[in-house]
Design a protein around this motif. Sequence first.
Motif, PDB file in Angstrom:
ATOM      1  N   MET A 471      -4.467   6.154  -1.774  1.00  0.00           N
ATOM      2  CA  MET A 471      -3.250   5.406  -2.078  1.00  0.00           C
ATOM      3  C   MET A 471      -2.902   4.464  -0.931  1.00  0.00           C
ATOM      4  SD  MET A 471      -1.114   8.550  -3.814  1.00  0.00           S
ATOM      5  CE  MET A 471       0.289   7.661  -4.489  1.00  0.00           C
ATOM      6  N   ARG A 472      -3.140   4.938   0.281  1.00  0.00           N
ATOM      7  CA  ARG A 472      -2.907   4.086   1.454  1.00  0.00           C
ATOM      8  C   ARG A 472      -3.850   2.896   1.448  1.00  0.00           C
ATOM      9  NH1 ARG A 472      -4.476   5.761   7.652  1.00  0.00           N
ATOM     10  NH2 ARG A 472      -3.891   3.802   8.639  1.00  0.00           N
ATOM     11  N   VAL A 473      -5.141   3.122   1.165  1.00  0.00           N
ATOM     12  CA  VAL A 473      -6.128   2.043   1.164  1.00  0.00           C
ATOM     13  C   VAL A 473      -5.811   1.027   0.076  1.00  0.00           C
ATOM     14  CG1 VAL A 473      -8.559   1.501   0.741  1.00  0.00           C
ATOM     15  CG2 VAL A 473      -7.948   3.416   2.218  1.00  0.00           C
ATOM     16  N   ALA A 474      -5.438   1.504  -1.105  1.00  0.00           N
ATOM     17  CA  ALA A 474      -5.086   0.578  -2.184  1.00  0.00           C
ATOM     18  C   ALA A 474      -3.914  -0.300  -1.781  1.00  0.00           C
ATOM     19  CB  ALA A 474      -4.759   1.366  -3.451  1.00  0.00           C
ATOM     20  N   ASN A 475      -2.938   0.294  -1.112  1.00  0.00           N
ATOM     21  CA  ASN A 475      -1.782  -0.476  -0.649  1.00  0.00           C
ATOM     22  C   ASN A 475      -2.198  -1.527   0.375  1.00  0.00           C
ATOM     23  OD1 ASN A 475       1.179  -0.833  -0.587  1.00  0.00           O
ATOM     24  ND2 ASN A 475       1.012  -0.087   1.508  1.00  0.00           N
ATOM     25  N   LEU A 476      -3.100  -1.143   1.291  1.00  0.00           N
ATOM     26  CA  LEU A 476      -3.620  -2.094   2.280  1.00  0.00           C
ATOM     27  C   LEU A 476      -4.306  -3.284   1.611  1.00  0.00           C
ATOM     28  CD1 LEU A 476      -5.226   0.124   5.081  1.00  0.00           C
ATOM     29  CD2 LEU A 476      -3.487  -1.626   5.417  1.00  0.00           C
ATOM     30  N   ILE A 477      -5.128  -2.990   0.609  1.00  0.00           N
ATOM     31  CA  ILE A 477      -5.890  -4.051  -0.059  1.00  0.00           C
ATOM     32  C   ILE A 477      -4.970  -4.976  -0.836  1.00  0.00           C
ATOM     33  CG2 ILE A 477      -7.649  -4.494  -1.815  1.00  0.00           C
ATOM     34  CD1 ILE A 477      -8.932  -1.809  -1.018  1.00  0.00           C
ATOM     35  N   VAL A 478      -4.013  -4.411  -1.554  1.00  0.00           N
ATOM     36  CA  VAL A 478      -3.094  -5.243  -2.333  1.00  0.00           C
ATOM     37  C   VAL A 478      -2.347  -6.201  -1.419  1.00  0.00           C
ATOM     38  CG1 VAL A 478      -0.973  -5.180  -3.701  1.00  0.00           C
ATOM     39  CG2 VAL A 478      -2.850  -3.633  -4.240  1.00  0.00           C
ATOM     40  N   HIS A 479      -1.873  -5.717  -0.279  1.00  0.00           N
ATOM     41  CA  HIS A 479      -1.146  -6.596   0.658  1.00  0.00           C
ATOM     42  C   HIS A 479      -2.088  -7.606   1.289  1.00  0.00           C
ATOM     43  CE1 HIS A 479       2.106  -3.627   0.300  1.00  0.00           C
ATOM     44  NE2 HIS A 479       2.883  -4.617   0.697  1.00  0.00           N
ATOM     45  N   SER A 480      -3.325  -7.192   1.569  1.00  0.00           N
ATOM     46  CA  SER A 480      -4.296  -8.088   2.204  1.00  0.00           C
ATOM     47  C   SER A 480      -4.705  -9.232   1.285  1.00  0.00           C
ATOM     48  CB  SER A 480      -5.548  -7.287   2.612  1.00  0.00           C
ATOM     49  OG  SER A 480      -6.548  -8.140   3.087  1.00  0.00           O
TER      50      SER A 480
END
Length: 481
Positions: A471-480
């Motif tokens: 969930m953390r990685v998905a959030n990172l990618i969406v913001h990136s």
Amino acid sequence: MRIVVIGAGIGGLTTATLLVKAGHTVTVLEAQTYPGGCAGTFFHKGYRFNAGATLAGGFQPGGPHARLAQLLGLSYPTYPISDAGWVVHLPNRKIFQWTDPEQWQEEVQRHFPFSRAFWQLQRFLANQVWDLSSRNAPLPPQSFQEFIGLLKALRPGTITTLPFLFSRVKDVFPSNWTPEFKVFVDAQLLISAQTTSEDASLLYGSAAMDLPRRGIHTVKGGMGTLSEVLVDWIRRNGGEVLFRQEAVRVETNKREVCQVITRKGDAFACDALVANVTPWGWAKLLGDALPVSIKKDLLKTRRMWGAFVLHLGVEADRVNTPITHHQIIGTLDRPLGETNSVFLSLSPLDDPTRAPSGMRAVTISTHTEPLRWFSLSEEDYQKRKEQYTEQCLSLVEREFPGFRSAVRLCLAGSPRTYAYYTHRPWGMVGGFPQTSILQARGPQSGFHNAWLVGDSVFPGQSTAGVTLGAMRVANLIVHSL
């Protein structure tokens, strides 16, 4: 954006679902014929055996699995364990890991009356850490944006845990602790934090030891059902999940990854990449393109454990205990793992999908040093498997007389087995020993458009931990992006 996800384990699939939900074009590549990876379920002669993980936590309100299900509008075919998550069998006593907090406190007080303050502190710290995780706090923060996100997630109670940030579990042991108490605590930490009280981070260890009180569920059909549900959701919502597509090479263009090549020779171009692999698996995929920073990091990275596992078909009426999970300790004067401790998981009596009529699917596992299995000749390898099989069965026989004679099917697996079926270098499983939250491994890959997920990314261990990391990685990618 075109995003490729390597690996259909819990980490890869969870990230994929959230990226599909965010509107990206997602393709998941899986080498096997079924999803789940080390939390998958495989079929053999009428049995559904769990490949690795056998117990799912994090289904409590605000827990990782519960939050993901709410975000995606899906439901898992699970049912809560309401009595004991598992039983710990020490040589001279049985300790029940009750799911009810009050019943659990009474249990440990009965066995270890001197330890009240220890369990009170453990419970307090566990509450704070689980509460922090429910707000998607990124630990350790990898960027300024994540640092700000961490600050926003803090609460007054979180601040009170700071004095324990550098503490180990053994630092807060009662002064009059006994060998039984230490072995009991160490046994819980070994399966939940991959290390024992001398090295385990107090904050992480406190939360990990509380897992039986954090929404543990039985999964109908085996652990792999969790991944099957996610695959179905991805496909219904426009994403792709392709099986028998083993990624063998990641190609790069300067500081970016640009495509994935599979063993079939297919090329999948991508704007971003998620790799559900260990750091060593990532190095293998990149070859000479591995960044120097990751290369240096791997040289000082402590290896994960491996597992020796028995998958058994057992006559149900000979092992009719309703409690499906048991941790059995051999002696108090030897290190844990390597068959001095095993974790026994039996398929539920009311789940007929797991085994033929009148039988139960059983998994027995023990921690083992993975590299030592790869230097053996074939003859020595078979001898070691026979030796470990005998030691595991002997431990179970001690607590369940007649178990050995009830076995009708026996499949033995070692780190070499895991390396073959999961493509994980040296068959390492379970995540890194959690010795310090500040030194925990994040999802960094060395490339700005690629991220790692899975049990090697903090918080790592367990399907709940892997889901949190994803969930953390998905959030990172969406913001990136």
